[in-house]
Motif scaffolding. Structure first.
Motif, PDB file in Angstrom:
ATOM      1  N   ASN A   4      36.733  31.431  43.563  1.00  0.00           N
ATOM      2  CA  ASN A   4      37.602  30.630  42.758  1.00  0.00           C
ATOM      3  C   ASN A   4      37.097  30.290  41.498  1.00  0.00           C
ATOM      4  OD1 ASN A   4      38.714  28.312  41.623  1.00  0.00           O
ATOM      5  ND2 ASN A   4      38.411  27.181  43.521  1.00  0.00           N
ATOM      6  N   ILE A   5      37.905  31.001  40.597  1.00  0.00           N
ATOM      7  CA  ILE A   5      37.398  31.072  39.011  1.00  0.00           C
ATOM      8  C   ILE A   5      37.310  29.673  38.582  1.00  0.00           C
ATOM      9  CG2 ILE A   5      38.291  33.425  38.793  1.00  0.00           C
ATOM     10  CD1 ILE A   5      40.589  32.174  37.307  1.00  0.00           C
ATOM     11  N   ASP A   6      38.026  28.756  38.964  1.00  0.00           N
ATOM     12  CA  ASP A   6      37.713  27.552  38.448  1.00  0.00           C
ATOM     13  C   ASP A   6      36.346  26.897  38.624  1.00  0.00           C
ATOM     14  OD1 ASP A   6      41.060  27.153  39.061  1.00  0.00           O
ATOM     15  OD2 ASP A   6      40.411  27.531  37.464  1.00  0.00           O
ATOM     16  N   THR A   7      35.625  27.591  39.343  1.00  0.00           N
ATOM     17  CA  THR A   7      34.323  26.979  39.581  1.00  0.00           C
ATOM     18  C   THR A   7      33.260  27.820  38.880  1.00  0.00           C
ATOM     19  OG1 THR A   7      33.969  28.213  41.504  1.00  0.00           O
ATOM     20  CG2 THR A   7      34.704  25.951  42.001  1.00  0.00           C
ATOM     21  N   ALA A   8      33.897  28.555  37.902  1.00  0.00           N
ATOM     22  CA  ALA A   8      33.229  29.382  37.293  1.00  0.00           C
ATOM     23  C   ALA A   8      31.736  28.741  36.583  1.00  0.00           C
ATOM     24  CB  ALA A   8      33.754  30.221  35.949  1.00  0.00           C
ATOM     25  N   GLY A 146      42.994  34.193  29.321  1.00  0.00           N
ATOM     26  CA  GLY A 146      43.340  34.686  30.513  1.00  0.00           C
ATOM     27  C   GLY A 146      44.744  34.862  31.110  1.00  0.00           C
ATOM     28  N   GLU A 147      45.507  33.646  31.197  1.00  0.00           N
ATOM     29  CA  GLU A 147      46.730  33.716  31.643  1.00  0.00           C
ATOM     30  C   GLU A 147      47.513  34.453  30.675  1.00  0.00           C
ATOM     31  OE1 GLU A 147      45.995  28.970  33.103  1.00  0.00           O
ATOM     32  OE2 GLU A 147      46.822  29.341  31.367  1.00  0.00           O
ATOM     33  N   THR A 148      47.437  34.697  29.354  1.00  0.00           N
ATOM     34  CA  THR A 148      48.098  35.340  28.821  1.00  0.00           C
ATOM     35  C   THR A 148      48.015  36.651  28.859  1.00  0.00           C
ATOM     36  OG1 THR A 148      47.887  33.649  26.959  1.00  0.00           O
ATOM     37  CG2 THR A 148      48.711  35.670  26.168  1.00  0.00           C
ATOM     38  N   GLY A 149      46.618  37.336  28.847  1.00  0.00           N
ATOM     39  CA  GLY A 149      46.373  38.601  29.052  1.00  0.00           C
ATOM     40  C   GLY A 149      46.813  39.357  30.236  1.00  0.00           C
ATOM     41  N   MET A 150      46.830  38.534  31.289  1.00  0.00           N
ATOM     42  CA  MET A 150      46.998  38.969  32.740  1.00  0.00           C
ATOM     43  C   MET A 150      48.250  39.933  32.685  1.00  0.00           C
ATOM     44  SD  MET A 150      46.690  36.394  36.011  1.00  0.00           S
ATOM     45  CE  MET A 150      48.231  35.872  35.624  1.00  0.00           C
ATOM     46  N   ASP A 155      48.689  46.560  38.562  1.00  0.00           N
ATOM     47  CA  ASP A 155      48.020  46.500  40.004  1.00  0.00           C
ATOM     48  C   ASP A 155      47.031  47.687  40.101  1.00  0.00           C
ATOM     49  OD1 ASP A 155      50.576  45.109  41.798  1.00  0.00           O
ATOM     50  OD2 ASP A 155      49.469  44.283  40.731  1.00  0.00           O
ATOM     51  N   ASP A 156      46.056  47.624  40.566  1.00  0.00           N
ATOM     52  CA  ASP A 156      45.052  48.452  40.698  1.00  0.00           C
ATOM     53  C   ASP A 156      44.463  49.198  39.301  1.00  0.00           C
ATOM     54  OD1 ASP A 156      47.342  49.722  43.240  1.00  0.00           O
ATOM     55  OD2 ASP A 156      45.510  48.446  43.236  1.00  0.00           O
ATOM     56  N   ALA A 157      44.658  48.198  38.108  1.00  0.00           N
ATOM     57  CA  ALA A 157      44.043  48.611  36.765  1.00  0.00           C
ATOM     58  C   ALA A 157      42.468  48.951  36.826  1.00  0.00           C
ATOM     59  CB  ALA A 157      44.483  47.663  35.791  1.00  0.00           C
ATOM     60  N   ARG A 158      42.107  50.117  36.097  1.00  0.00           N
ATOM     61  CA  ARG A 158      40.505  50.416  36.131  1.00  0.00           C
ATOM     62  C   ARG A 158      40.169  49.914  34.744  1.00  0.00           C
ATOM     63  NH1 ARG A 158      41.647  56.292  37.668  1.00  0.00           N
ATOM     64  NH2 ARG A 158      43.266  55.766  36.305  1.00  0.00           N
ATOM     65  N   ILE A 159      39.622  48.748  34.565  1.00  0.00           N
ATOM     66  CA  ILE A 159      39.412  48.304  33.253  1.00  0.00           C
ATOM     67  C   ILE A 159      38.023  48.633  32.886  1.00  0.00           C
ATOM     68  CG2 ILE A 159      39.280  46.240  31.732  1.00  0.00           C
ATOM     69  CD1 ILE A 159      41.463  45.059  34.017  1.00  0.00           C
ATOM     70  N   HIS A 184      42.320  39.284  39.011  1.00  0.00           N
ATOM     71  CA  HIS A 184      41.761  39.051  40.201  1.00  0.00           C
ATOM     72  C   HIS A 184      42.237  38.183  41.072  1.00  0.00           C
ATOM     73  CE1 HIS A 184      38.724  39.917  43.509  1.00  0.00           C
ATOM     74  NE2 HIS A 184      38.267  38.546  43.409  1.00  0.00           N
ATOM     75  N   LYS A 185      42.226  36.756  40.440  1.00  0.00           N
ATOM     76  CA  LYS A 185      42.876  35.709  41.304  1.00  0.00           C
ATOM     77  C   LYS A 185      44.386  35.812  41.596  1.00  0.00           C
ATOM     78  CE  LYS A 185      43.174  30.956  40.656  1.00  0.00           C
ATOM     79  NZ  LYS A 185      43.436  29.471  39.832  1.00  0.00           N
ATOM     80  N   ALA A 186      45.062  36.783  40.772  1.00  0.00           N
ATOM     81  CA  ALA A 186      46.400  36.877  41.183  1.00  0.00           C
ATOM     82  C   ALA A 186      46.512  38.320  42.017  1.00  0.00           C
ATOM     83  CB  ALA A 186      47.175  37.394  39.607  1.00  0.00           C
TER      84      ALA A 186
END
Ligand code: MRU
Length: 351
Positions: A4-8, A146-150, A155-159, A184-186
């Motif tokens: 859960n990214i919100d507890t990062a 994060g929300e903008t760049g997503m 799908d399946d992107a190799r970054i 990832h969260k999406a």
């Protein structure tokens, strides 16, 4: 730790009357927290990379500035401000490149001047409030990035990513890593190539630690492996952060970023720089004027307590390099994605 990214992770916190940092020199082996109560110790923590990453350095400097001014005499504004500038100058000397350090201190000094008619005791409270605002803003900004760049992530992107640009390097979530967290969260099933980032290994020590904690698939590579992976079609996108961005889009970032940009261009792979607007310096025309931090050669010739080079061997240890704007596909910021020409678009963000 859940994914859960919100507890990062929180690399830095303000606790009543002092700063608490997660000392990154002990990671990934140990989670060691340090309570810091004076400006000298925050200077040392920034210098020694106990706290590091542009935005996190800015936040640490803001809290450190408050620790440096809170006991100052309150006789007159004039003598108070002379001391204030001395504290700022001291903190600026910790590391030269990360513009967020200078940005945060400039903002705090400007805030003090704007309240010069108030009681100095009141001004001190305003400084702490502003430092906390800088911290809170950075968390919101990184989430927005994060929300903008997503949207750019298939799908399946190799970054491929370089250094550490995650929660450890910011107030929370990070810059380039925030996009990976959000993708990832999406459930976009992203996979990450993490370049180890010699000599201090921010990639293999810190980024790998964050990604494994968040259960995000990743593999560590040596910095010199990136070209071969790109050439063999195993990388879909490169995401990096920045220490300092000039008005024309030239970028200062962790050493090794420039070769990655050249390789990505050569292999027609999108190369994005992910930054908060606080890292874009519209007063700087181009990258030629960005100071290159040179660090202790022993960071190269020794690792932990072992010599990994002959004692007599010399070493050259620049901490950052400059990537000319021509190699950059675009910038991902909290206000949107910026494509060339960068200067015109950046200007619209600061109007
Ligand atoms: O020397 P470091 O570890 O402070 O270098 C950090 C970087 O170069 C990061 O890429 C940059 O500060 C952006 S962090 C969001």
């Amino acid at each position: 730790m859940s994914n859960n990214i919100d507890t990062a992770i929180q690399s830095i916190e303000w606790r009543d009357d002092h700063i608490r940092i997660l000392d990154q020199t002990y990671l990934p082996g140990r989670e060691v927290y340090s309570d810091i109560r004076d400006v000298g110790r925050i200077w040392e923590a920034i210098k020694k990379l106990r706290i590091r990453g542009g935005p996190a350095i800015g936040i640490a400097a803001a809290y450190g500035f408050y620790l440096g001014i809170k006991e100052l005499a309150e006789n007159s504004f004039q003598s108070f401000f002379i001391e204030v500038e001395r504290v700022a100058e001291y903190l600026e000397s910790a590391r030269p490149t990360a513009v967020n350090l200078h940005w945060a201190l400039h903002r705090l000094k400007t805030t003090i001047e704007a309240h010069k008619d108030k009681e100095i005791s009141e001004i001190k409270k305003i400084v702490l409030k502003t430092a906390r605002t800088i911290h809170a803003e950075d968390k919101r900004t990184c989430k927005k990035i994060g929300e903008t760049g997503m949207d750019l992530i298939n799908d399946d992107a190799r970054i491929l990513t370089h250094c550490n640009t995650g929660s450890l390097a910011t107030g929370q979530y990070g810059t380039a890593l925030s996009i990976i967290y959000h993708a990832h969260k999406a459930n976009k099933n992203v996979q990450v190539w993490v370049s180890e980032t010699r000599p201090l290994l921010q990639g293999s020590r810190l980024t790998a630690w964050e990604l494994t904690n968040a259960n995000i698939p990743m593999k560590i590579i040596t910095d010199s492996t990136a070209g071969s992976l790109m050439h063999r079609g195993k990388v879909d996108m490169v995401l990096v952060g920045a220490e300092h961005v000039a008005a024309n889009g030239d970028v200062a970032n962790k050493i090794g970023t420039y070769p990655l940009a050249v390789l990505a261009n050569e292999n027609k792979i999108p190369f994005y720089v992910v930054v908060p607007l606080s890292t874009i310096d519209m007063d700087l025309e181009n990258g030629d004027e960005i100071p290159i931090e040179e660090r202790d050669p022993e960071e190269i010739t020794r690792f932990n307590d072992s010599e990994i080079a002959p004692r007599k061997a010399g070493a050259y240890n620049p901490s950052i390099d400059i990537t000319p704007h021509g190699y950059i596909t675009g910038f991902i910021t909290e206000k949107g994605i910026v494509k060339p020409s960068f200067e015109e678009h950046f200007k619209t963000f600061f109007e």
